[in-house]
Design a protein around this motif. Structure first.
Motif, PDB file in Angstrom:
ATOM      1  N   ASP A   1      64.378 -61.165 152.469  1.00 13.01           N
ATOM      2  CA  ASP A   1      65.334 -60.379 152.777  1.00 13.01           C
ATOM      3  C   ASP A   1      65.460 -58.957 152.466  1.00 13.01           C
ATOM      4  OD1 ASP A   1      67.747 -59.262 153.515  1.00 13.01           O
ATOM      5  OD2 ASP A   1      69.055 -60.867 152.719  1.00 13.01           O
TER       6      ASP A   1
ATOM      7  N   PRO B   1      65.573 -56.365 147.188  1.00 12.47           N
ATOM      8  CA  PRO B   1      64.937 -57.113 148.064  1.00 12.47           C
ATOM      9  C   PRO B   1      63.685 -58.009 147.348  1.00 12.47           C
ATOM     10  CG  PRO B   1      64.085 -54.794 148.543  1.00 12.47           C
ATOM     11  CD  PRO B   1      65.512 -54.846 147.574  1.00 12.47           C
TER      12      PRO B   1
ATOM     13  N   SER C   1      64.629 -62.910 147.109  1.00 14.19           N
ATOM     14  CA  SER C   1      66.047 -62.750 147.615  1.00 14.19           C
ATOM     15  C   SER C   1      66.574 -64.159 147.901  1.00 14.19           C
ATOM     16  CB  SER C   1      65.738 -62.036 149.114  1.00 14.19           C
ATOM     17  OG  SER C   1      65.279 -60.928 148.911  1.00 14.19           O
TER      18      SER C   1
ATOM     19  N   SER D   1      68.958 -61.935 157.489  1.00 19.04           N
ATOM     20  CA  SER D   1      69.361 -61.132 156.060  1.00 19.04           C
ATOM     21  C   SER D   1      70.934 -61.491 156.037  1.00 19.04           C
ATOM     22  CB  SER D   1      69.268 -59.737 156.317  1.00 19.04           C
ATOM     23  OG  SER D   1      69.913 -58.770 155.187  1.00 19.04           O
TER      24      SER D   1
END
Length: 551
Positions: free
Chosen positions: A164, A172, A137, A204
């Motif tokens: 994330d 992800p 990520s 995130s």
């Protein structure tokens, strides 16, 4: 004699950008990432900084390919310069391949050979190296890390990443594949250190969309949204916010328009056909129904947002209470001065500017924080550690994190550019250094701007230039008139005319006191005398350029 594995950090360990790493074993060598750096404010006239490819060129017969981890400029932007000098295949994911091909087209170069791999299943054989990519990520989709199987053991190369679990693209970090690839033990890890000074986990990307919507909903006029052109996830969020708020979107700026088109064509950017319209069509709509996604989030001179801020854009104009939202890293190396300039210009135009000094969390880092880094260490359990992608302080913080979970501090290598870590029989040590230097790109010139040129530019910018016209009778070896001094950026000639005339007369007296006058003496004495004279009188040291006119 048994070969050893060498990890060479040619650049990318102390300056955040310009990532370029070499793995070498016997007659085989691979490169991971090939990025540009950005000039500091005192590198006048320099457009880019690129890695020193000298070592690669000397060992070209060993090179098996270049692996690119993701689509940011500091990881792929130097590829056109490398492939001008050598021919080798490039390996990347699909979106990154699109960005690479666009980069070569931008430089007017033929498309390189890019081999697209699937990070969910592929293994790439490059000489003795077996490289298995796995998805990570980051702030740009389609990024990967690499498990590099070597005769000495497995090295995991994990550049920019974070854990994330709810990324914008729905993909992800592939922890399952990474852990599976780590089966049998991990000799070493070279991984992102930029977040090592930040506590906790990195948020995130999805968290930011609600904050953006809250700000943009309050906008009653035009909205200008800017982010890094390659940050497709952030562009996707801006498009989604615009659609929910009933605004049409127009992409403004070559870089963001092209990258958005590439991402959409490859299936990484999603929006309805009627959401995005040309800028000239957007100009005809009510101002409260328009959002411009505009390039120039780093304040790059000449970018679309830069020209808008200066009132110099062809068809866009900032008016009072227009909303401008910056949603990118607040101060990447070399950019903060430019960004501050653009922000100030926008504020002077009475725009409602939301930027990095306003604590609204308009940017979520793509780099893992301390807990992310510790999680990576815990999953891989490497014997040796090599921090990359940060600065000296980030490397030290990374080392302390490794030591906090039991690593021996001697097993963490805080590398400066060119340093080599050598692995042999399960042990690692520092093993010398490859000579490297900054290669500066100035317009069409590569490497022809050195420290002397930069110093001259700095003098010109700070103290100006004094041109000395010397009318010289070469036959009789005499000056036929007082030297004429022309000032540019030093003193205002109309106001300081007497000062310059007096300097010329004093210089002539000095020259005529010499027994033998020739061209070399005229230049040397003029430079030496006037540099000291001007500093004594004004405290400034303009560049003195003698120009001899023989009569």
């Amino acid at each position: 004699m048994k070969n050893s594995l060498k990890f060479i950090a040619l650049s990318g360990t102390t300056g955040v950008t310009e990532n370029f790493y070499i793995y070498e074993y016997g007659n085989d060598m691979i490169i991971v990432d090939c990025g540009v750096g950005f000039p500091e404010h005192d590198m006048l006239g320099v457009d880019l900084v690129i890695p020193d490819f000298s070592y690669v060129k000397k060992n070209i017969s060993k090179l098996r390919g270049v692996l690119i981890s993701h689509g940011h400029e500091d990881h792929l932007g130097a590829l056109p310069f490398l492939l001008k000098e050598i021919k080798t295949p490039i390996y990347s994911t699909k979106l990154v391949a699109g960005f690479i091909e666009d980069k070569f087209e931008d430089y007017g170069l033929p498309s390189p050979r890019v081999v697209v791999f699937d990070p969910e299943r592929d293994v790439i054989s490059l000489g003795v190296f077996k490289v298995a990519p796995f998805r990570v990520s980051h702030s740009v989709p389609d990024g990967v890390g690499f498990a590099i199987d070597t005769p000495e053991g497995k090295i995991f190369h994990v550049p920019d990443y974070k854990f994330d679990w709810t990324p914008v693209d729905g993909k992800p970090f592939d922890v399952t594949r990474m852990v599976s690839l780590a089966t049998g033990g991990v000799l070493g890890v070279a991984s992102d250190s930029l977040g090592s000074t930040t506590p906790g986990y990195t948020e995130s990307e999805r968290e930011i969309e609600g904050k953006l919507e809250e700000i943009i909903r309050k906008g009653k006029r035009r909205v200008y949204f800017t982010t890094i052109s390659s940050n497709i996830s952030r562009v996707q969020q801006a498009l989604q916010v615009a659609a929910r708020l009933g605004r049409k979107v127009s992409f403004v700026g070559k870089s963001i328009d092209r990258k958005a088109e590439i991402a959409r064509n490859l299936g990484y950017l999603h929006y309805s056909k009627d959401l995005v319209i040309p800028a000239k069509q957007a100009a005809k709509l009510p101002i409260e129904r328009v959002m411009y996604i505009i390039s120039g989030s780093y304040g790059q001179p000449g970018s679309a947002l830069y020209r808008v801020a200066l009132g110099d854009h062809d068809f866009l104009k900032i008016e009072a209470n227009d909303l401008v939202v910056f949603s990118s890293d607040p101060a990447p190396p070399g950019s903060k001065t430019n960004v501050d300039f653009v922000v100030d210009k926008l504020i002077e135009l009475n725009a409602d500017v939301h930027y990095y000094d306003v604590q609204e969390d308009l940017h979520v880092s793509g780099h893992g924080s301390q807990k992310d880094i510790l999680m990576l260490f815990g999953l891989l359990k490497p014997k040796y550690f090599m921090p990359i992608g940060g600065t000296v302080r980030h490397m030290r913080s990374y080392s302390l994190l490794a030591q906090s979970i039991g690593a021996d501090g001697r097993n963490v290598f805080e590398l400066t550019p060119g340093e080599i870590v050598e692995f042999k029989s399960g042990l690692a040590r520092l093993s010398g250094k490859v000579p490297t230097r900054n290669i500066l790109v100035d317009g069409l010139g590569v490497g022809d701007v050195g420290n002397v040129v930069l110093r001259d530019r700095q003098v010109l910018a700070r103290d100006g230039v004094a041109i000395v016209l010397l009318m010289f009778d070469g036959a009789n070896r005499v000056l036929v008139a007082d030297p004429e001094i022309i000032s540019r950026g030093f003193v205002y000639e109309n106001k300081e005319k007497e000062f310059l005339l007096r300097a010329g007369k004093d210089l002539r007296r000095l020259i005529e006191s010499k027994k033998r006058i020739d061209g070399k003496l005229l230049k040397d004495e003029s430079q030496d005398f006037l540099e000291k004279y001007f500093y004594a009188k004004t405290g400034r040291r303009p560049m003195v350029l003698p120009l001899i006119v023989e009569v």
